[in-house]
Design a protein around this motif. Structure first.
Motif, PDB file in Angstrom:
ATOM      1  N   LYS A 162       0.833  -1.209   0.000  1.00 36.16           N
ATOM      2  CA  LYS A 162       0.000   0.000   0.000  1.00 36.16           C
ATOM      3  C   LYS A 162       0.865   1.256   0.000  1.00 36.16           C
ATOM      4  O   LYS A 162       0.693   2.139  -0.825  1.00 36.16           O
ATOM      5  CB  LYS A 162      -0.890   0.000   1.252  1.00 36.16           C
ATOM      6  CG  LYS A 162      -1.892   1.122   1.279  1.00 36.16           C
ATOM      7  CD  LYS A 162      -3.002   0.834   0.308  1.00 36.16           C
ATOM      8  CE  LYS A 162      -3.606   2.109  -0.237  1.00 36.16           C
ATOM      9  NZ  LYS A 162      -4.424   1.866  -1.413  1.00 36.16           N
ATOM     10  N   GLU A 163       1.795   1.319   0.932  1.00 36.94           N
ATOM     11  CA  GLU A 163       2.544   2.552   1.147  1.00 36.94           C
ATOM     12  C   GLU A 163       3.641   2.795   0.105  1.00 36.94           C
ATOM     13  O   GLU A 163       3.938   3.920  -0.240  1.00 36.94           O
ATOM     14  CB  GLU A 163       3.169   2.557   2.550  1.00 36.94           C
ATOM     15  CG  GLU A 163       2.208   3.012   3.630  1.00 36.94           C
ATOM     16  CD  GLU A 163       1.778   4.468   3.440  1.00 36.94           C
ATOM     17  OE1 GLU A 163       2.633   5.300   3.102  1.00 36.94           O
ATOM     18  OE2 GLU A 163       0.581   4.763   3.630  1.00 36.94           O
ATOM     19  N   TYR A 164       4.265   1.729  -0.355  1.00 30.78           N
ATOM     20  CA  TYR A 164       5.409   1.916  -1.263  1.00 30.78           C
ATOM     21  C   TYR A 164       5.109   1.540  -2.709  1.00 30.78           C
ATOM     22  O   TYR A 164       5.622   2.150  -3.628  1.00 30.78           O
ATOM     23  CB  TYR A 164       6.623   1.144  -0.762  1.00 30.78           C
ATOM     24  CG  TYR A 164       7.111   1.594   0.589  1.00 30.78           C
ATOM     25  CD1 TYR A 164       7.793   2.807   0.744  1.00 30.78           C
ATOM     26  CD2 TYR A 164       6.888   0.819   1.713  1.00 30.78           C
ATOM     27  CE1 TYR A 164       8.226   3.235   1.991  1.00 30.78           C
ATOM     28  CE2 TYR A 164       7.329   1.227   2.964  1.00 30.78           C
ATOM     29  CZ  TYR A 164       8.001   2.435   3.098  1.00 30.78           C
ATOM     30  OH  TYR A 164       8.428   2.837   4.327  1.00 30.78           O
ATOM     31  N   LEU A 167      -0.429   0.233  -4.378  1.00 36.48           N
ATOM     32  CA  LEU A 167      -1.513  -0.586  -4.919  1.00 36.48           C
ATOM     33  C   LEU A 167      -2.832  -0.272  -4.215  1.00 36.48           C
ATOM     34  O   LEU A 167      -2.852   0.169  -3.072  1.00 36.48           O
ATOM     35  CB  LEU A 167      -1.183  -2.083  -4.744  1.00 36.48           C
ATOM     36  CG  LEU A 167       0.069  -2.612  -5.432  1.00 36.48           C
ATOM     37  CD1 LEU A 167       0.187  -4.119  -5.198  1.00 36.48           C
ATOM     38  CD2 LEU A 167       0.038  -2.336  -6.927  1.00 36.48           C
ATOM     39  N   LYS A 168      -3.920  -0.515  -4.942  1.00 33.83           N
ATOM     40  CA  LYS A 168      -5.250  -0.366  -4.335  1.00 33.83           C
ATOM     41  C   LYS A 168      -5.511  -1.617  -3.488  1.00 33.83           C
ATOM     42  O   LYS A 168      -4.909  -2.666  -3.711  1.00 33.83           O
ATOM     43  CB  LYS A 168      -6.308  -0.255  -5.436  1.00 33.83           C
ATOM     44  CG  LYS A 168      -6.117   0.969  -6.308  1.00 33.83           C
ATOM     45  CD  LYS A 168      -7.376   1.829  -6.273  1.00 33.83           C
ATOM     46  CE  LYS A 168      -7.195   3.168  -6.958  1.00 33.83           C
ATOM     47  NZ  LYS A 168      -6.797   4.250  -6.062  1.00 33.83           N
ATOM     48  N   PHE A 169      -6.446  -1.464  -2.516  1.00 33.24           N
ATOM     49  CA  PHE A 169      -6.738  -2.607  -1.655  1.00 33.24           C
ATOM     50  C   PHE A 169      -7.227  -3.813  -2.450  1.00 33.24           C
ATOM     51  O   PHE A 169      -6.918  -4.950  -2.122  1.00 33.24           O
ATOM     52  CB  PHE A 169      -7.748  -2.222  -0.572  1.00 33.24           C
ATOM     53  CG  PHE A 169      -7.140  -1.395   0.520  1.00 33.24           C
ATOM     54  CD1 PHE A 169      -6.091  -1.893   1.286  1.00 33.24           C
ATOM     55  CD2 PHE A 169      -7.590  -0.105   0.778  1.00 33.24           C
ATOM     56  CE1 PHE A 169      -5.509  -1.133   2.296  1.00 33.24           C
ATOM     57  CE2 PHE A 169      -7.012   0.667   1.781  1.00 33.24           C
ATOM     58  CZ  PHE A 169      -5.972   0.153   2.531  1.00 33.24           C
ATOM     59  N   LYS A 184      -7.790  -4.732   4.361  1.00 34.15           N
ATOM     60  CA  LYS A 184      -7.931  -3.450   5.080  1.00 34.15           C
ATOM     61  C   LYS A 184      -7.684  -3.612   6.571  1.00 34.15           C
ATOM     62  O   LYS A 184      -7.043  -2.770   7.208  1.00 34.15           O
ATOM     63  CB  LYS A 184      -9.330  -2.872   4.844  1.00 34.15           C
ATOM     64  CG  LYS A 184      -9.507  -2.323   3.437  1.00 34.15           C
ATOM     65  CD  LYS A 184     -10.938  -1.858   3.217  1.00 34.15           C
ATOM     66  CE  LYS A 184     -11.125  -1.358   1.789  1.00 34.15           C
ATOM     67  NZ  LYS A 184     -12.554  -1.103   1.498  1.00 34.15           N
ATOM     68  N   MET A 187      -4.083  -3.949   7.227  1.00 37.04           N
ATOM     69  CA  MET A 187      -3.460  -2.638   7.082  1.00 37.04           C
ATOM     70  C   MET A 187      -3.574  -1.868   8.398  1.00 37.04           C
ATOM     71  O   MET A 187      -2.596  -1.335   8.910  1.00 37.04           O
ATOM     72  CB  MET A 187      -4.183  -1.872   5.954  1.00 37.04           C
ATOM     73  CG  MET A 187      -3.560  -0.538   5.604  1.00 37.04           C
ATOM     74  SD  MET A 187      -2.070  -0.770   4.626  1.00 37.04           S
ATOM     75  CE  MET A 187      -1.182   0.714   5.040  1.00 37.04           C
TER      76      MET A 187
END
Ligand SMILES: [Zn+2]
Lengths: 212, 237
Positions: A162-164, A167-169, A184, A187
């Motif tokens: 997600k952070e790097y 990408l979408k969930f 989610k 996350m």
């Protein structure tokens, strides 16, 4: 056509087109795929595993496995998803092996703890006394990398994607073959766990930001 | 205040992956929920800290080549390939040894004007001594250097290929010219031979004609001398 022109032309091709070329006997098309994805894959694995040599090794293995199995890829337009899946599988095997190795090795755990402590100490003093280290910004991201290693693997992998990788969930869920809701919640709990690590090591956001 | 917002919703809002109606609904709740506000703040701080970890350049040194290697593959970087993976350790070790040896003996290869040049020596070339004091084989190679090296290699291959094609074309032309010249020479030789043959024939037949002529003359003279004394100059007259 000049070779440079050829390379530019090839670089404009989609993953699916390159795969088609590769399956028709043009091995070099696979090299274009490697050049296209090696950086994001490497950084993903590096943050996942926390070790440069290991990350390099795993990336090589991933590309070699992809090279051998490309013919079985059902949806060529999802090459990157598939490549990440391969890498995640290799990383997980490696983590299992690592766990077996260090399960009874208290020395190794102790050494790791000491390493982190000295890192924190360096980070705390560097801001004022060592401008070179600040310029290199090294301690801060070594520390982040170590902090990522402290949280459960299934949460870490989601945070990194997600952070790097941005990408979408839904995409993360697809790579990891889990539901979007699970993605989610991993996350959320991953970030909470990371927060706790930062607190335990007494790392404040300002301390990290000072390095930026 | 009791909050019934799920962690999943919170995360969706934080990363802006919510449909519009959901979003409006959540924002209405957020306006007077301190729990959600502080949760969002926590997410912001933690992810903010993650940003200090920038991307690094990979040095995978991975290059796949055709399994059935042609002569050109010799010029490609000696790097791990799928084939190599099977016997990775042994091959890597041997390549390392070869590279080490080449580094030791200052191996140099070049290609210009259709000639390969190869130079192996235990001594560095005099004009490169200064540059070689820092050993480039032990220095880490940057991504850019590697790319440059890769492009150089490709350029070398390209040069070799075009040059070989060019030479091939020239060679064909030269062969044809040589063939034509040979044919021409042969033809001339044949003609000369024929010419000389005619000459000989001419000379010999002429000689034979002369001989025949001489014989005939002799015969005529003989014939005249035996007949005439009796008819013209008879002793009885
Ligand atoms: Zn709330």
């Amino acid at each position: 056509m000049k070779l440079t022109e050829f390379l530019v032309w090839r670089n404009r091709m989609t993953d699916a087109q390159l795969i088609d070329k590769f399956l028709n006997g043009h091995v070099s098309a696979f090299n274009t795929l490697v050049w296209r994805w090696e950086k994001s894959l490497y950084n993903f694995v590096l943050r996942y595993m926390g070790d440069r040599e290991e990350a390099k090794d795993i990336c090589q293995k991933s590309f070699i496995r992809a090279y051998k199995k490309l013919g079985h890829l059902q949806e060529p337009e999802k090459f990157s998803t598939w490549l990440y899946q391969i890498a995640v599988n290799i990383c997980r095997d490696e983590l299992k092996r690592r766990k077996r190795r260090t399960l009874f090795s208290l020395d190794a755990m102790q050494a790791n703890e000491n390493g982190v402590n000295s890192e924190i100490a360096a980070l705390k003093s560097d801001g004022k006394s060592n401008p070179e280290a600040v310029a290199e910004n090294r301690n801060a991201f070594e520390l982040i990398r170590k902090a990522l290693q402290e949280i459960p693997e299934e949460q870490r992998v989601v945070i990194i994607m997600k952070e790097y990788q941005g990408l979408k969930f839904t995409e993360i869920a697809e790579v990891l073959e889990i539901s979007v809701n699970t993605t989610k919640s991993r996350m959320y709990y991953g970030l909470s766990a990371l927060r706790k690590v930062f607190n335990k090591w007494e790392i404040s956001e300002e301390m990290l930001n000072y390095e930026l | 205040m009791n909050c019934d917002i799920s962690k999943e919703l919170l995360v969706s809002y934080f990363y802006d992956e919510m449909v519009d109606e959901e979003k409006t609904e959540f924002e209405n709740h957020l306006a007077h929920c301190s729990t959600c506000q502080s949760e969002l703040e926590m997410l912001g701080q933690t992810t903010g800290a993650l940003k200090v970890c920038p991307d690094e350049e990979p040095h995978l040194d991975l290059h796949f080549i055709q399994e059935r290697t042609g002569i050109l593959s010799v010029f490609k970087p000696k790097l791990p390939t799928a084939v190599w993976a099977r016997t990775a350790f042994g091959l890597t070790a041997s390549v390392a040894v070869v590279l080490l040896l080449l580094a030791l003996v200052n191996f140099e290869a070049g290609y210009s004007n259709g000639d390969f040049s190869m130079r192996v020596s235990f001594l560095p070339r005099p004009d490169t001594v200064a540059q070689q004091t820092e050993n480039r084989f032990t220095e880490p190679v940057s991504r850019r250097e590697f790319e440059n090296w890769k492009m150089d290699t490709y350029r070398l291959i390209e040069n070799v290929v075009t040059d070989v094609e060019f030479r091939q074309r020239n060679e064909n032309q030269a062969t044809l010219t040589r063939f034509a010249r040979d044919v021409e020479a042969q033809r001339r030789q044949d003609l000369q031979f024929l010419g000389r043959g005619f000459e000989t024939l001419q000379v010999s037949s002429e000689n034979r004609f002369r001989e025949t002529d001489a014989i005939l003359n002799e015969l005529i003279l003989q014939a005249r001398s035996t007949r005439n004394p009796r008819s013209k100059f008879s002793p009885n007259q």
